[in-house]
Motif scaffolding. Structure first.
Motif, PDB file in Angstrom:
ATOM      1  N   PRO A 197       0.794  -1.235   0.000  1.00 10.15           N
ATOM      2  CA  PRO A 197       0.000   0.000   0.000  1.00 10.15           C
ATOM      3  C   PRO A 197       0.822   1.278   0.000  1.00 10.15           C
ATOM      4  O   PRO A 197       0.492   2.224  -0.725  1.00 10.15           O
ATOM      5  N   VAL A 198       1.926   1.327   0.759  1.00 12.27           N
ATOM      6  CA  VAL A 198       2.728   2.552   0.838  1.00 12.27           C
ATOM      7  C   VAL A 198       3.399   2.841  -0.501  1.00 12.27           C
ATOM      8  O   VAL A 198       3.308   3.951  -1.046  1.00 12.27           O
ATOM      9  N   GLY A 199       4.088   1.831  -1.051  1.00 11.74           N
ATOM     10  CA  GLY A 199       4.751   2.023  -2.333  1.00 11.74           C
ATOM     11  C   GLY A 199       3.775   2.294  -3.458  1.00 11.74           C
ATOM     12  O   GLY A 199       4.046   3.082  -4.376  1.00 11.74           O
ATOM     13  N   ASN A 200       2.620   1.645  -3.395  1.00 15.41           N
ATOM     14  CA  ASN A 200       1.586   1.819  -4.406  1.00 15.41           C
ATOM     15  C   ASN A 200       1.086   3.259  -4.443  1.00 15.41           C
ATOM     16  O   ASN A 200       1.012   3.891  -5.508  1.00 15.41           O
ATOM     17  N   PHE A 201       0.742   3.804  -3.285  1.00 16.28           N
ATOM     18  CA  PHE A 201       0.232   5.164  -3.231  1.00 16.28           C
ATOM     19  C   PHE A 201       1.317   6.184  -3.567  1.00 16.28           C
ATOM     20  O   PHE A 201       1.026   7.250  -4.126  1.00 16.28           O
ATOM     21  N   ALA A 202       2.570   5.877  -3.239  1.00 12.61           N
ATOM     22  CA  ALA A 202       3.667   6.775  -3.601  1.00 12.61           C
ATOM     23  C   ALA A 202       3.768   6.925  -5.110  1.00 12.61           C
ATOM     24  O   ALA A 202       4.017   8.016  -5.635  1.00 12.61           O
ATOM     25  N   GLN A 203       3.555   5.825  -5.836  1.00 11.24           N
ATOM     26  CA  GLN A 203       3.574   5.884  -7.294  1.00 11.24           C
ATOM     27  C   GLN A 203       2.412   6.727  -7.816  1.00 11.24           C
ATOM     28  O   GLN A 203       2.573   7.551  -8.714  1.00 11.24           O
ATOM     29  N   MET A 204       1.219   6.530  -7.264  1.00  7.06           N
ATOM     30  CA  MET A 204       0.048   7.251  -7.738  1.00  7.06           C
ATOM     31  C   MET A 204       0.116   8.743  -7.401  1.00  7.06           C
ATOM     32  O   MET A 204      -0.440   9.573  -8.127  1.00  7.06           O
ATOM     33  N   ALA A 205       0.803   9.090  -6.315  1.00  4.58           N
ATOM     34  CA  ALA A 205       0.873  10.492  -5.884  1.00  4.58           C
ATOM     35  C   ALA A 205       1.675  11.357  -6.845  1.00  4.58           C
ATOM     36  O   ALA A 205       1.647  12.594  -6.741  1.00  4.58           O
ATOM     37  N   ARG A 206       2.383  10.740  -7.786  1.00 10.42           N
ATOM     38  CA  ARG A 206       3.152  11.506  -8.759  1.00 10.42           C
ATOM     39  C   ARG A 206       2.256  12.248  -9.750  1.00 10.42           C
ATOM     40  O   ARG A 206       2.709  13.168 -10.415  1.00 10.42           O
ATOM     41  N   VAL A 210      -4.739  11.921 -10.399  1.00  9.84           N
ATOM     42  CA  VAL A 210      -4.962  10.568  -9.883  1.00  9.84           C
ATOM     43  C   VAL A 210      -5.112  10.591  -8.373  1.00  9.84           C
ATOM     44  O   VAL A 210      -6.044  10.003  -7.814  1.00  9.84           O
ATOM     45  N   ILE A 211      -4.216  11.264  -7.683  1.00 11.88           N
ATOM     46  CA  ILE A 211      -4.288  11.266  -6.218  1.00 11.88           C
ATOM     47  C   ILE A 211      -5.530  12.022  -5.746  1.00 11.88           C
ATOM     48  O   ILE A 211      -6.157  11.655  -4.748  1.00 11.88           O
ATOM     49  N   GLY A 212      -5.945  13.068  -6.489  1.00 10.21           N
ATOM     50  CA  GLY A 212      -7.175  13.774  -6.131  1.00 10.21           C
ATOM     51  C   GLY A 212      -8.397  12.889  -6.270  1.00 10.21           C
ATOM     52  O   GLY A 212      -9.294  12.891  -5.410  1.00 10.21           O
ATOM     53  N   CYS A 213      -8.436  12.106  -7.352  1.00  8.07           N
ATOM     54  CA  CYS A 213      -9.558  11.176  -7.541  1.00  8.07           C
ATOM     55  C   CYS A 213      -9.534  10.073  -6.496  1.00  8.07           C
ATOM     56  O   CYS A 213     -10.589   9.627  -6.026  1.00  8.07           O
ATOM     57  N   LEU A 214      -8.353   9.619  -6.115  1.00  5.57           N
ATOM     58  CA  LEU A 214      -8.261   8.584  -5.082  1.00  5.57           C
ATOM     59  C   LEU A 214      -8.749   9.109  -3.734  1.00  5.57           C
ATOM     60  O   LEU A 214      -9.406   8.383  -2.979  1.00  5.57           O
ATOM     61  N   LEU A 387     -13.188  16.700  -5.155  1.00  7.15           N
ATOM     62  CA  LEU A 387     -13.263  16.411  -6.585  1.00  7.15           C
ATOM     63  C   LEU A 387     -13.389  17.695  -7.395  1.00  7.15           C
ATOM     64  O   LEU A 387     -12.736  17.846  -8.451  1.00  7.15           O
ATOM     65  N   ILE A 388     -14.203  18.620  -6.929  1.00  7.14           N
ATOM     66  CA  ILE A 388     -14.373  19.883  -7.651  1.00  7.14           C
ATOM     67  C   ILE A 388     -13.048  20.632  -7.746  1.00  7.14           C
ATOM     68  O   ILE A 388     -12.651  21.110  -8.821  1.00  7.14           O
ATOM     69  N   VAL A 389     -12.328  20.709  -6.618  1.00  2.00           N
ATOM     70  CA  VAL A 389     -11.034  21.406  -6.614  1.00  2.00           C
ATOM     71  C   VAL A 389     -10.042  20.691  -7.531  1.00  2.00           C
ATOM     72  O   VAL A 389      -9.299  21.334  -8.290  1.00  2.00           O
ATOM     73  N   THR A 390     -10.015  19.364  -7.477  1.00  4.31           N
ATOM     74  CA  THR A 390      -9.098  18.591  -8.322  1.00  4.31           C
ATOM     75  C   THR A 390      -9.360  18.835  -9.793  1.00  4.31           C
ATOM     76  O   THR A 390      -8.425  19.044 -10.585  1.00  4.31           O
ATOM     77  N   MET A 391     -10.613  18.824 -10.202  1.00  2.00           N
ATOM     78  CA  MET A 391     -10.938  19.020 -11.608  1.00  2.00           C
ATOM     79  C   MET A 391     -10.659  20.447 -12.060  1.00  2.00           C
ATOM     80  O   MET A 391     -10.216  20.678 -13.192  1.00  2.00           O
ATOM     81  N   LEU A 392     -10.888  21.414 -11.204  1.00  2.00           N
ATOM     82  CA  LEU A 392     -10.601  22.798 -11.562  1.00  2.00           C
ATOM     83  C   LEU A 392      -9.102  23.029 -11.754  1.00  2.00           C
ATOM     84  O   LEU A 392      -8.679  23.770 -12.649  1.00  2.00           O
ATOM     85  N   ARG A 393      -8.286  22.366 -10.932  1.00  2.00           N
ATOM     86  CA  ARG A 393      -6.839  22.600 -10.979  1.00  2.00           C
ATOM     87  C   ARG A 393      -6.121  21.713 -11.986  1.00  2.00           C
ATOM     88  O   ARG A 393      -5.140  22.133 -12.603  1.00  2.00           O
ATOM     89  N   HIS A 394      -6.584  20.475 -12.127  1.00  2.00           N
ATOM     90  CA  HIS A 394      -5.807  19.504 -12.910  1.00  2.00           C
ATOM     91  C   HIS A 394      -6.593  18.793 -13.993  1.00  2.00           C
ATOM     92  O   HIS A 394      -6.010  18.037 -14.768  1.00  2.00           O
ATOM     93  N   GLY A 395      -7.905  18.999 -14.062  1.00  2.00           N
ATOM     94  CA  GLY A 395      -8.728  18.233 -14.994  1.00  2.00           C
ATOM     95  C   GLY A 395      -8.513  18.566 -16.446  1.00  2.00           C
ATOM     96  O   GLY A 395      -8.844  17.781 -17.320  1.00  2.00           O
TER      97      GLY A 395
END
Length: 402
Positions: A197-206, A210-214, A387-395
Motif C-alpha cells: 500500500p505505501v509504495g503503491n500510493f507513492a507511485q500514484m501520488a506523482r 490521480v491522487i485527487g480522484c483517489l 473532486l471539484i477542486v481537483t478538476m478545476l486545478r488539474h482536470g
C-alpha cells in the motif's frame, strides 16, 4: 472478452450479495447476542475482510502487470469458492472470522478484473467499459441478495453454499473461455517495493489528478459504509424488515446501478465528458444520505436509494480519467491502488458506522438509528469538494476534457 470478464465479476458479486441478508441471523445463532451487538460484530467481520484486502490488493495488482490477468482471476475465484464453503460450515464465530480474512485476500481480484478494461479498451472509451463492468457487478447484487433472502428461509448457512457454487462456477467458466488480455510486450518487472500500500500510493501520488480522484474515492467509499455495514441492522431496528425485505431493497439498489452504470455512463461521458459527469453526478450523493437518515418509512428509504443511484456515474468516469494518466504497464498497479482505497475505508468505516448505529439504536439517550447516514452525507460532501477542486486545478491537463 469484456463481456466475459463482466460475467466473472457478476458471479463474484452475486456470491457476496447472497450472504448479506443472512449475516445478522448467522451471527446471532453463533453467539446469542442482541441485534445491536450483532451489528457491532458484523462491523468487525467487515473490518477483518477489509484489512486483508487493503494489504493484498497491491500485492495482487502488481503481479497481474507481470504475469497477466488470467491466472490471478482464476486462482482467486477458485479460492473464494472454497472459502464460502468454509464459512457455510463454520461452527463458531472464530471460524467465521477466519473465513472473512480469506475472503479479503481473494476479494483483491477486482484489481485484475478492472485492469482487463485498460488492456483492451481505448483510453477515451474506458468510462463506458468501466460502467459496463460496474453494471455487471451490480447485476450480481440484483440477484444475489434477493436469492439470498429467499434461501435464508431455508437456513442462514444455505446462501453460503450457493455463493461457493457460484464462485467455483466462475473459475471453471474462466478456465475454458477466458483469454489473457495483457500482451507480454506490455508487462513489467514485479517490484516488492511497489507491491504494497505505501509504495503503491507513492507511485500514484506523482500524478495530481490521480491522487485527487483517489482521495475523492476514499470519502465516497467511506460514506458508503453506512449502507454496507448497517443496512440490514437499521432496517430491522427502524422498520422491522424481514430477510426478504432486506434482500429486495439491496436488489433494488443493484438494479438501479445496472441501469446507471451499464447503460447511462457511456452515453453521458461521450456527450458531456468524464470530468463533468464525475463532478455533477457526485452531487446526488449527499442528498441521498440525508433522505436515508431522516426517512420515516420504507417508501422514503426507496426514494433515497433512487437518488443515490444517480451518483453511480461518478466512479466509472473517474476511472477513465485516472487510467489516462497512468502508464499502460502500470494499469494493474492503479487498480490495486483503487482497491486498496476501497478496502481502507472498509477497515475504518464499519467500526465507525456500526458504533454510531449502536450508540443511537439502544434504549439510552437519543434514539436516532439513521445517524450513520447523516455522518455519511457530511463525508460525501467533503469528497465532492475535493473532486471539484481537483478538476478545476488539474482536470484540463494532458488532453483531459474541460
Amino acid at each position: 472478452m469484456l463481456r466475459l470478464v463482466g460475467m466473472i465479476v457478476f458471479l463474484d458479486l452475486a456470491g457476496l450479495g447472497l450472504i448479506a441478508p443472512v449475516m445478522p441471523r448467522l451471527i446471532i445463532s453463533l453467539t446469542g447476542v442482541t441485534i445491536d451487538r450483532s451489528a457491532e460484530l458484523g462491523g468487525w467481520l467487515l473490518f477483518t475482510y477489509a484489512i486483508m484486502q487493503f494489504v493484498f490488493a497491491p500485492v495482487i495488482g502488481g503481479p497481474s502487470d507481470r504475469f497477466g490477468r488470467r491466472p490471478i482471476l482464476l486462482s482467486t475465484l477458485l479460492a473464494l469458492g472454497i472459502d464460502y464453503a468454509l464459512m457455510a460450515w463454520a461452527p463458531t464465530l472464530g471460524w467465521l472470522f477466519v473465513g472473512r480474512a480469506i475472503s479479503g485476500v481473494m476479494g483483491a481480484s477486482f484489481a485484475a478484473a478492472n485492469s482487463c478494461v485498460a488492456d483492451i479498451v481505448p483510453p477515451d472509451e474506458r468510462g463506458r467499459a468501466f460502467g459496463m463492468l460496474g453494471g455487471a457487478g451490480a447485476a450480481g447484487f440484483v440477484l444475489g441478495p434477493g436469492i439470498g433472502g429467499l434461501l435464508g428461509g431455508l437456513g442462514e448457512r444455505v446462501p453460503f453454499i450457493a455463493a461457493s457454487v457460484l464462485a467455483i462456477a466462475g473459475a471453471v467458466l474462466g478456465w475454458f473461455v477466458l483469454r489473457e488480455t495483457l500482451p507480454a510486450a506490455r508487462r513489467r518487472a514485479f517490484s516488492i517495493r511497489r507491491a504494497n500500500p505505501v509504495g503503491n500510493f507513492a507511485q500514484m501520488a506523482r500524478e495530481p489528478l490521480v491522487i485527487g480522484c483517489l482521495i475523492t474515492a476514499l470519502f465516497m467509499q467511506l460514506a458508503s459504509q453506512a449502507q454496507l455495514a448497517v443496512w440490514s441492522y437499521q432496517g430491522i431496528a427502524r422498520f422491522g424488515w424481514s430477510p426478504l425485505v432486506i434482500g429486495l431493497t439491496i436488489a433494488l439498489f443493484g438494479s438501479l446501478l445496472v441501469v446507471v452504470q451499464g447503460m447511462l455512463v457511456g452515453p453521458l461521458v461521450a456527450r458531456f465528458g468524464a470530468r463533468r459527469v464525475a463532478t455533477f453526478g457526485l452531487g446526488f450523493g449527499p442528498l441521498s444520505y440525508l433522505i436515508l437518515a431522516f426517512a420515516p418509512d420504507t417508501r422514503t428509504m426507496i426514494l433515497g436509494i433512487v437518488v443515490g443511484a444517480c451518483s453511480a456515474v461518478t466512479f466509472s468516469a473517474m476511472q477513465q480519467l485516472m487510467t489516462q494518466r497512468v502508464a499502460e504497464d502500470a494499469q494493474g498497479e492503479l487498480q490495486g491502488a483503487i482497491a486498496s482505497v476501497v478496502s481502507l475505508t472498509a477497515i475504518i468505516g464499519p467500526p465507525i458506522m456500526t458504533g454510531v448505529f449502536g450508540a443511537y439504536a439502544d434504549a439510552k439517550g437519543l434514539y436516532f438509528p439513521g445517524a450513520p447516514f447523516l455522518l455519511a452525507a457530511v463525508m460525501l460532501a467533503v469528497g465532492w469538494a475535493v473532486l471539484i477542486v481537483t478538476m478545476l486545478r488539474h482536470g484540463g491537463e494532458r488532453g483531459i476534457e474541460t
